[in-house]
Design an enzyme around this catalytic site. Structure first.
Site, PDB file in Angstrom:
ATOM      1  N   ARG A 171       0.831  -1.221   0.000  1.00 27.59           N
ATOM      2  CA  ARG A 171       0.000   0.000   0.000  1.00 27.59           C
ATOM      3  C   ARG A 171       0.862   1.268   0.000  1.00 27.59           C
ATOM      4  O   ARG A 171       0.573   2.230   0.708  1.00 27.59           O
ATOM      5  CB  ARG A 171      -0.940   0.048   1.207  1.00 27.59           C
ATOM      6  CG  ARG A 171      -1.984  -1.012   1.218  1.00 27.59           C
ATOM      7  CD  ARG A 171      -2.935  -0.852   0.022  1.00 27.59           C
ATOM      8  NE  ARG A 171      -4.109  -1.635   0.241  1.00 27.59           N
ATOM      9  CZ  ARG A 171      -4.169  -2.963   0.063  1.00 27.59           C
ATOM     10  NH1 ARG A 171      -3.113  -3.610  -0.379  1.00 27.59           N
ATOM     11  NH2 ARG A 171      -5.287  -3.613   0.301  1.00 27.59           N
ATOM     12  N   SER A 183      -9.914   0.340   3.997  1.00 31.08           N
ATOM     13  CA  SER A 183      -9.109   0.081   5.196  1.00 31.08           C
ATOM     14  C   SER A 183      -8.488   1.389   5.653  1.00 31.08           C
ATOM     15  O   SER A 183      -7.840   2.078   4.867  1.00 31.08           O
ATOM     16  CB  SER A 183      -7.970  -0.890   4.883  1.00 31.08           C
ATOM     17  OG  SER A 183      -8.475  -2.137   4.490  1.00 31.08           O
ATOM     18  N   GLU A 224      -3.609   4.205   6.491  1.00 31.51           N
ATOM     19  CA  GLU A 224      -3.417   3.943   5.063  1.00 31.51           C
ATOM     20  C   GLU A 224      -3.742   5.175   4.192  1.00 31.51           C
ATOM     21  O   GLU A 224      -2.999   5.473   3.268  1.00 31.51           O
ATOM     22  CB  GLU A 224      -4.265   2.741   4.646  1.00 31.51           C
ATOM     23  CG  GLU A 224      -3.880   2.200   3.287  1.00 31.51           C
ATOM     24  CD  GLU A 224      -4.928   1.283   2.701  1.00 31.51           C
ATOM     25  OE1 GLU A 224      -5.803   1.781   1.976  1.00 31.51           O
ATOM     26  OE2 GLU A 224      -4.854   0.063   2.955  1.00 31.51           O
TER      27      GLU A 224
HETATM   28  N1  EPU Z   1     -10.768  -9.912  11.068  1.00 32.35           N
HETATM   29  C1  EPU Z   1     -11.209  -9.723  12.370  1.00 32.35           C
HETATM   30  N2  EPU Z   1     -12.190  -8.778  12.601  1.00 32.35           N
HETATM   31  C2  EPU Z   1     -12.754  -8.054  11.582  1.00 32.35           C
HETATM   32  C3  EPU Z   1     -12.346  -8.284  10.256  1.00 32.35           C
HETATM   33  C4  EPU Z   1     -11.325  -9.215  10.031  1.00 32.35           C
HETATM   34  O1  EPU Z   1     -10.743 -10.353  13.294  1.00 32.35           O
HETATM   35  O2  EPU Z   1     -13.607  -7.200  11.872  1.00 32.35           O
HETATM   36  C5  EPU Z   1      -9.670 -10.844  10.812  1.00 32.35           C
HETATM   37  C6  EPU Z   1     -10.173 -12.094  10.183  1.00 32.35           C
HETATM   38  O3  EPU Z   1      -9.614 -13.186  10.858  1.00 32.35           O
HETATM   39  C7  EPU Z   1      -9.648 -12.040   8.776  1.00 32.35           C
HETATM   40  C8  EPU Z   1      -8.444 -11.150   8.884  1.00 32.35           C
HETATM   41  O4  EPU Z   1      -8.739 -10.246   9.945  1.00 32.35           O
HETATM   42  O5  EPU Z   1      -9.299 -13.317   8.321  1.00 32.35           O
HETATM   43  C9  EPU Z   1      -8.143 -10.394   7.592  1.00 32.35           C
HETATM   44  O6  EPU Z   1      -9.336  -9.795   7.115  1.00 32.35           O
HETATM   45  P1  EPU Z   1      -9.610  -9.605   5.549  1.00 32.35           P
HETATM   46  O7  EPU Z   1      -9.305 -10.847   4.806  1.00 32.35           O
HETATM   47  O8  EPU Z   1     -10.965  -9.025   5.409  1.00 32.35           O
HETATM   48  O9  EPU Z   1      -8.517  -8.587   5.076  1.00 32.35           O
HETATM   49  P2  EPU Z   1      -7.849  -7.328   5.765  1.00 32.35           P
HETATM   50  O10 EPU Z   1      -6.457  -7.701   6.109  1.00 32.35           O
HETATM   51  O11 EPU Z   1      -8.700  -6.796   6.847  1.00 32.35           O
HETATM   52  C10 EPU Z   1      -6.916  -6.463   3.508  1.00 32.35           C
HETATM   53  C11 EPU Z   1      -6.819  -5.158   2.772  1.00 32.35           C
HETATM   54  C12 EPU Z   1      -8.138  -4.823   2.083  1.00 32.35           C
HETATM   55  C13 EPU Z   1      -8.461  -5.943   1.106  1.00 32.35           C
HETATM   56  C14 EPU Z   1      -8.518  -7.263   1.892  1.00 32.35           C
HETATM   57  C15 EPU Z   1      -8.705  -8.438   0.964  1.00 32.35           C
HETATM   58  C16 EPU Z   1      -5.198  -3.819   3.950  1.00 32.35           C
HETATM   59  C17 EPU Z   1      -4.948  -2.640   4.821  1.00 32.35           C
HETATM   60  N3  EPU Z   1      -6.462  -4.082   3.690  1.00 32.35           N
HETATM   61  O12 EPU Z   1      -7.853  -6.293   4.553  1.00 32.35           O
HETATM   62  O13 EPU Z   1      -7.936  -3.627   1.337  1.00 32.35           O
HETATM   63  O14 EPU Z   1      -9.677  -5.710   0.440  1.00 32.35           O
HETATM   64  O15 EPU Z   1      -7.287  -7.483   2.598  1.00 32.35           O
HETATM   65  O16 EPU Z   1      -7.520  -8.657   0.268  1.00 32.35           O
HETATM   66  O17 EPU Z   1      -4.248  -4.471   3.517  1.00 32.35           O
HETATM   67  C18 EPU Z   1      -8.114  -1.242   1.392  1.00 32.35           C
HETATM   68  O18 EPU Z   1      -6.885  -1.220   1.274  1.00 32.35           O
HETATM   69  O19 EPU Z   1      -8.799  -0.197   1.460  1.00 32.35           O
HETATM   70  C19 EPU Z   1      -8.781  -2.543   1.500  1.00 32.35           C
HETATM   71  C20 EPU Z   1     -10.099  -2.647   1.716  1.00 32.35           C
END
Ligand code: EPU
Length: 361
Positions: A187, A261, A357
């Protein structure tokens, strides 16, 4: 394929005379609420829309803007405005989409910076040019995609990036930038830091693999495809799966103000991860090459008890703790105060520092 509009810059377009003729329409004390997906109020001292390098050359030659800060704006989807902007806001509206050739087994497509990202992903898919479907539904414009190296569901822009063209205010010239010059990170890119305000992106050239392979390893995508009974996904299946997952988890900025995010997932040394997991066995972490571990910031925020929290008119989204939302009429300062509280509580409980971010102005 249509022509990509960015016009080549000639020395003539940099002369004051010619510049004056090409100066875009200027607005003073311009409200930015409709131009940021958080939907917060802030004013720009000056605001204009540009469709070409010639117009940027004219802005560069304009004495009224000498020494003023500049902010280039795409879809405004990775931006938190906490105050009025006492400078020039440049809304980039360079249009166009065209195939420009092929190399190394990929088709090269040049997209105008002002084209909407999701519509471009959809259009290319409809033209039988897949390769971006994991990045479907990411808000914002194509020109903003390299700035924070957008990524989702197992793919990031850097993997499909060839080069970009930008206007450089310091040299008064159009420049090309390779992937190495963009210095992409998670990012992150050089355009987010050293070159912010200096270079305005005009177009981005992407590489779409001719031998398309699905990127279906990300747990959410694999699970969604299984639920849909898809075992050998076509590009459209990946696109549909990603759209469905995002619609379930992430708020639509047209309905609830947000910037996706709000924090990056923090990366910690393996020893620190081991200590954390000893105390918090359900902590979610992904090992990275080199022995470090990327922690799920959403898990940390959730475990700090902040998922769904509301402070004034700002909140932590109920379905994804990594997303801060405007519950209606929030100011940028309110959202920033909530972001600071999230950082403090996570630091207090886990000793981990969360880094925002979006670009904060
Ligand atoms: N989780 C929680 N609580 C929550 C949500 C998630 O505990 O409320 C845990 C879950 O265990 C889940 C893990 O966090 O498995 C990761 O969640 P998720 O797969 O939804 O991905 P993320 O790491 O939260 C990242 C990107 C998103 C992107 C998703 C999918 C960043 C900062 N964010 O989110 O990007 O869509 O992966 O690849 O890297 C953005 O950059 O604006 C964005 C939305």
């Amino acid at each position: 394929a249509q022509r990509c509009a960015p016009a080549p810059t000639t020395p003539a377009t940099r002369s004051a005379d010619r510049g004056a003729a090409m100066l875009p329409e200027l607005h003073e004390q311009f409200p930015l609420r409709a131009f940021n997906t958080f939907g917060v109020e802030a004013r720009a001292r000056w605001f204009c829309r540009v469709r070409s390098a010639g117009e940027l050359a004219a802005l560069a030659a304009e004495p009224r803007f000498a020494g003023l800060p500049r902010l280039a704006l795409g879809g405004g989807s990775n931006l938190l405005l906490t105050r009025d902007f006492e400078g020039l806001v440049i809304k980039v509206e360079v249009p166009g989409l065209r195939e420009i050739g092929e190399a190394d087994g990929s088709l090269h497509v040049e997209v105008g910076a002002g084209e909407n990202w999701h519509r471009t992903v959809e259009r290319l898919l409809a033209m039988d040019r897949p390769g971006l479907e994991n990045l479907a539904l990411i808000p914002g414009d194509c020109g903003a995609a390299p700035i924070q190296n957008i990524g989702a569901y197992g793919l990031e822009l850097a993997e499909r990036f060839v080069s970009l063209r930008a206007w450089d205010f310091d040299t008064g010239q159009e420049v090309g930038m390779s992937a190495a010059e963009c210095d992409f990170g998670y990012r992150d890119s050089a355009l987010k830091h050293a070159l912010a305000g200096r270079r305005v992106i005009l177009s981005v050239t992407l590489a779409l693999p001719k031998q398309w392979q699905p990127v279906a390893g990300y747990a959410d995508v694999a699970h969604e495809l299984r639920a849909r009974g898809v075992s050998r996904p076509a590009p459209r299946d990946i696109f549909d799966a990603v759209v469905a997952i995002r619609r379930r988890k992430l708020p639509d900025p047209a309905l609830i103000g947000n910037a996706g995010s709000f924090f990056k997932n923090p990366v910690v040394p393996r020893d620190e991860y081991r200590k954390l997991i000893a105390h918090h066995p359900s902590l979610v972490g992904y090992p990275l090459p080199g022995g470090r571990v990327k922690l799920a910031a959403a898990w940390l925020i959730d475990a700090a008890g902040l998922k769904g929290a509301t402070r004034g008119r700002a909140g932590v989204y109920e379905k994804q703790a990594l997303v801060l939302v405007n519950r209606g009429g929030a100011t940028g300062a309110e959202i920033l105060a909530l972001a600071r509280e999230v950082q403090e509580k996570v630091a207090e409980k886990f000793g981990v520092r969360l880094e925002p971010e979006p670009v904060i102005v």
